[in-house]
Design an enzyme around this catalytic site. Structure first.
Site, PDB file in Angstrom:
ATOM      1  N   HIS A  42       0.874  -0.956  -0.012  1.00 20.55           N
ATOM      2  CA  HIS A  42       0.409   0.310  -0.041  1.00 20.55           C
ATOM      3  C   HIS A  42       0.502   1.512  -0.193  1.00 20.55           C
ATOM      4  CE1 HIS A  42      -3.596   2.746   0.738  1.00 20.55           C
ATOM      5  NE2 HIS A  42      -2.850   2.960   1.764  1.00 20.55           N
ATOM      6  N   LYS A  77      -0.085  10.728   1.049  1.00 18.08           N
ATOM      7  CA  LYS A  77       0.634  10.277   0.015  1.00 18.08           C
ATOM      8  C   LYS A  77      -0.179  10.434  -1.410  1.00 18.08           C
ATOM      9  CE  LYS A  77      -0.231   6.074   1.522  1.00 18.08           C
ATOM     10  NZ  LYS A  77      -0.950   6.261   2.827  1.00 18.08           N
ATOM     11  N   ASP A 124      -1.886   3.882  -4.481  1.00 19.33           N
ATOM     12  CA  ASP A 124      -2.927   2.888  -3.846  1.00 19.33           C
ATOM     13  C   ASP A 124      -1.905   1.393  -4.020  1.00 19.33           C
ATOM     14  OD1 ASP A 124      -4.348   2.623  -1.962  1.00 19.33           O
ATOM     15  OD2 ASP A 124      -5.915   1.664  -3.352  1.00 19.33           O
ATOM     16  N   ARG A 167      18.326  13.855  12.082  1.00 16.75           N
ATOM     17  CA  ARG A 167      18.870  15.656  11.837  1.00 16.75           C
ATOM     18  C   ARG A 167      20.193  15.401  11.072  1.00 16.75           C
ATOM     19  NH1 ARG A 167      17.637  19.372  16.496  1.00 16.75           N
ATOM     20  NH2 ARG A 167      17.528  20.755  14.920  1.00 16.75           N
TER      21      ARG A 167
END
Length: 318
Positions: free
Chosen positions: A138, A159, A177, A243
């Site tokens: 998915h 998304k 999808d 980071r």
């Protein structure tokens, strides 16, 4: 579920069917191809009968030197209940003994005008593509600067909206999808879209849109090798996000580990730009340029220099 039958080879390679038509429904279960030279010489102890058998000039020339009885016996052994088919290359004449045995055991005998090595290569590539391990994920698959980026995350995280923005920025949509993935090699994963939803994008509040119709044929592609996974997740204040980009996560799909980046989602963040830069940075890393490692080296150098200066200032003899 059977993926490939002998009938598919006949149609795909435009082969000439010589005999054994009743066996065209036979399944092909392996990508390996056999050239039964030893078997024609009489050694059937390790005969891989479940493979497509390919006979070229070498095998058929040796067969011609055998006696009629030897030909008959060995062609009988060559045609088993498991054999999906026998291919003759170079448009060579098919021995009568093989035709009789194939009709008796319903083993399709097909002929091609291609050279043996060339046809073997094409057939292997075709079977590896069709019989490759597959799965479905998915997510959304987008081609960004030549990098196949699989965007995953919880339903509703954004998304499809991010994919739409990427398409507007000139990148190409592969699947939305549901992404069908097949492993074509040990470390090669190729993603594509189910035929039913190909070129379609679902945007909540807007509905289903056809990307190819709206943005043109240059905005879509049928398949793409996946090399990077980006996981979108709602920003968690308690979670410590990377980071510097030193640590590298991996995501395992079938038998392949892919590099994975986790991008937190919060209002004000331009996800399309972030993913676009992530794809460019990934390309740079593959070319040997790693900004995070370069920064770490510069930082280590600066700390070393600072430590040296302090030691010199403390030591009165220097």
């Amino acid at each position: 579920m059977v993926k490939v039958r002998t009938q598919d080879l006949l149609e795909h390679f435009n082969l000439e069917l010589i005999s054994g038509e009743e066996g065209l429904h036979r399944p092909i279960t392996t990508t390996d191809i056999s050239r039964p030279g030893l078997e024609i010489a009489g050694f059937f102890d390790y005969y891989p009968s479940e493979r497509i058998q390919l006979l070229g000039k070498t095998e058929l020339s040796f067969l011609e030197k055998l006696s009629p009885l030897e030909k008959e016996v060995r062609m009988e052994k060559l045609c088993t209940d498991e054999t999906p088919g026998i291919c003759i290359s170079r448009g060579l004449e098919v021995p009568e003994e093989l035709i009789e045995a194939s009709e008796k055991h319903s083993v399709p005998v097909m002929r091609t005008s291609s050279k043996t090595t060339r046809f073997s290569s094409r057939l292997t590539n075709y079977l590896e593509s069709k019989l490759a391990p597959t799965t479905a994920v998915h997510g959304v698959l987008v081609d960004i600067y030549g990098v196949g980026v699989l965007i995953i995350g919880q339903s509703g995280v954004g998304k499809s909206e991010t994919a739409l923005e990427l398409v507007k920025r000139g990148h190409r949509l592969v699947a939305d999808d549901c992404v069908e993935i097949r492993q074509e090699d040990e470390d090669v994963l190729v993603g594509s879209s189910p035929e039913l939803i190909e070129h379609l994008l679902e945007i909540r509040g807007l509905g289903i849109i056809n990307v190819m119709t709206l943005f043109g044929a240059g905005a879509v592609r049928s398949y793409k090798r996946i090399t990077l996974v980006i996981n979108l997740e709602i920003w968690d204040k308690q979670k410590q996000y990377d980071r510097l980009g030193i640590e590298e996560e991996k995501m395992r799909i079938i038998d392949t580990d892919l590099p994975k980046l986790t991008v937190p989602v919060r209002p004000g963040r331009n996800l399309a730009v972030i993913i676009e830069v992530a794809a460019m940075n990934f390309r740079l890393k593959r070319m040997g340029v790693n900004a995070a490692e370069q920064f770490q080296e510069r930082l280590a150098g600066a700390i070393t220099d600072e430590t040296k200066v302090r030691e010199d200032s403390i030591d009165p003899l220097k």
